[in-house]
Design an enzyme around this catalytic site. Sequence first.
Site, mmCIF file in Angstrom:
data_model
loop_
_atom_site.group_PDB
_atom_site.id
_atom_site.type_symbol
_atom_site.label_atom_id
_atom_site.label_comp_id
_atom_site.label_asym_id
_atom_site.label_seq_id
_atom_site.Cartn_x
_atom_site.Cartn_y
_atom_site.Cartn_z
ATOM 1 N N SER A 13 27.361 67.103 -4.016
ATOM 2 C CA SER A 13 26.723 66.836 -5.303
ATOM 3 C C SER A 13 25.357 66.180 -5.169
ATOM 4 C CB SER A 13 27.633 65.955 -6.169
ATOM 5 O OG SER A 13 27.839 64.687 -5.559
ATOM 6 N N SER A 136 26.420 63.705 11.586
ATOM 7 C CA SER A 136 26.476 62.314 12.024
ATOM 8 C C SER A 136 25.199 61.629 11.538
ATOM 9 C CB SER A 136 26.622 62.243 13.544
ATOM 10 O OG SER A 136 26.619 60.903 13.986
ATOM 11 N N TYR A 150 28.458 51.125 10.142
ATOM 12 C CA TYR A 150 27.957 52.472 9.883
ATOM 13 C C TYR A 150 27.736 53.205 11.207
ATOM 14 C CZ TYR A 150 24.999 56.312 8.352
ATOM 15 O OH TYR A 150 24.471 57.562 8.130
ATOM 16 N N LYS A 154 29.522 56.697 12.762
ATOM 17 C CA LYS A 154 28.738 57.859 13.163
ATOM 18 C C LYS A 154 28.846 58.123 14.669
ATOM 19 C CE LYS A 154 27.462 59.117 9.122
ATOM 20 N NZ LYS A 154 27.972 60.401 8.570
#
Length: 279
Positions: A13, A136, A150, A154
Site C-alpha cells: 500500500s 532487507s 532494526y 534485516k
Amino acid sequence: MEKIRTWFITGASKGFGLSLVKQLLQAGQNVAATSRDLKALVDAVGVTAPNFLPLQVELNNEDSVGCAIHQTNAAFKSIDVVINNAGYGIGGSIEELSDRETRNSFEINVFGTLNVIRMVMPYMRSQMSGHIINISSIAGITGTSGWSVYAATKFSVVGLSEVLAQDVAEFGVKVTVIAPGAFRTNFLNEDSINIAQHTIPEYTEMHNAQKMLLEKKGKQIGDPEKAAAAIIEVAHLENPPLYLLLGDDAYDRAMSKLDRLKKDYLLNEELSKAMAYNG
C-alpha cells in the site's frame, strides 16, 4: 516484458511495494498485493482490473498468509515471483526497547517473511520454478547507531535468504536479497517507523545519530520508482544475483564493511587458525 507472470507482493500500500504494483500492472502482469488495510491498498493503487488481486493479510498469522497464497494460485494458476517487502523501522538502543517492541518488529520483519516463504514453497516446488525476492536493507549488512533491533531483523533476512537459496535450488527456485539505501518513500514517516517508548537520556550520542537520520525524511537521495524498476529487471534475469545493493549510499557502505571485515579477519588470522587439537 516477455511473458505474463504472477507476482505476490507484501506491504503493497506504500513505498517500494506500491511502486512495484503500479509498474507491474501497467506492464500487464498478474499482481496479488497484500496489506493489513485493504481499503488503503485499493485506494493507493487506484485501479480495478482482472489482473489485480488485493488481499488483506496479517503477515504474523500463518493461516492468513496461507489463505492469501491459496487465493493467488487459484486466481492466476501459478505464483512466479514473491517479493517480501513488508516491514517497518524501529529505533532505540537495545536497553531502551522493550521485549514487546523488539518481538513485534521481528514478527513482521522476519517471521512475516518466513510465513510467506513457508506457505509459497509447496506451490513453487510443485511447478519447479519461482523467484523469491526478500527486501532487507543496507542496515542488514552494516547497521548504524540508534537502530540496533532494526539492523538485527534485516541481518536475519540476509542470513535466511543466503541459506534459502541453497535449500531451494534443486527445485529451480531462485532467491535474491535486496539491500536498499535511503529512498524517498514514507519509510521515515511516523506510520512506518517506531521509536522506543522508553528513552534513556544518557544515550546522548546515539540519540543524536538517530535524530540526524529522522531529519532526512523527504530528503532521501534514492528514487523509489527506479528501485522498483531495478527489482523487476532482476526478476526477469535468467540467472539473478543472490545479493543486490540499491543506491550509491548502500554501495559505499557495503564496500566499507567489506574492507573492515577483511582487515579484522586478516589481523587475527594466526589466532583464528590456532584452534586445532595438538594431540
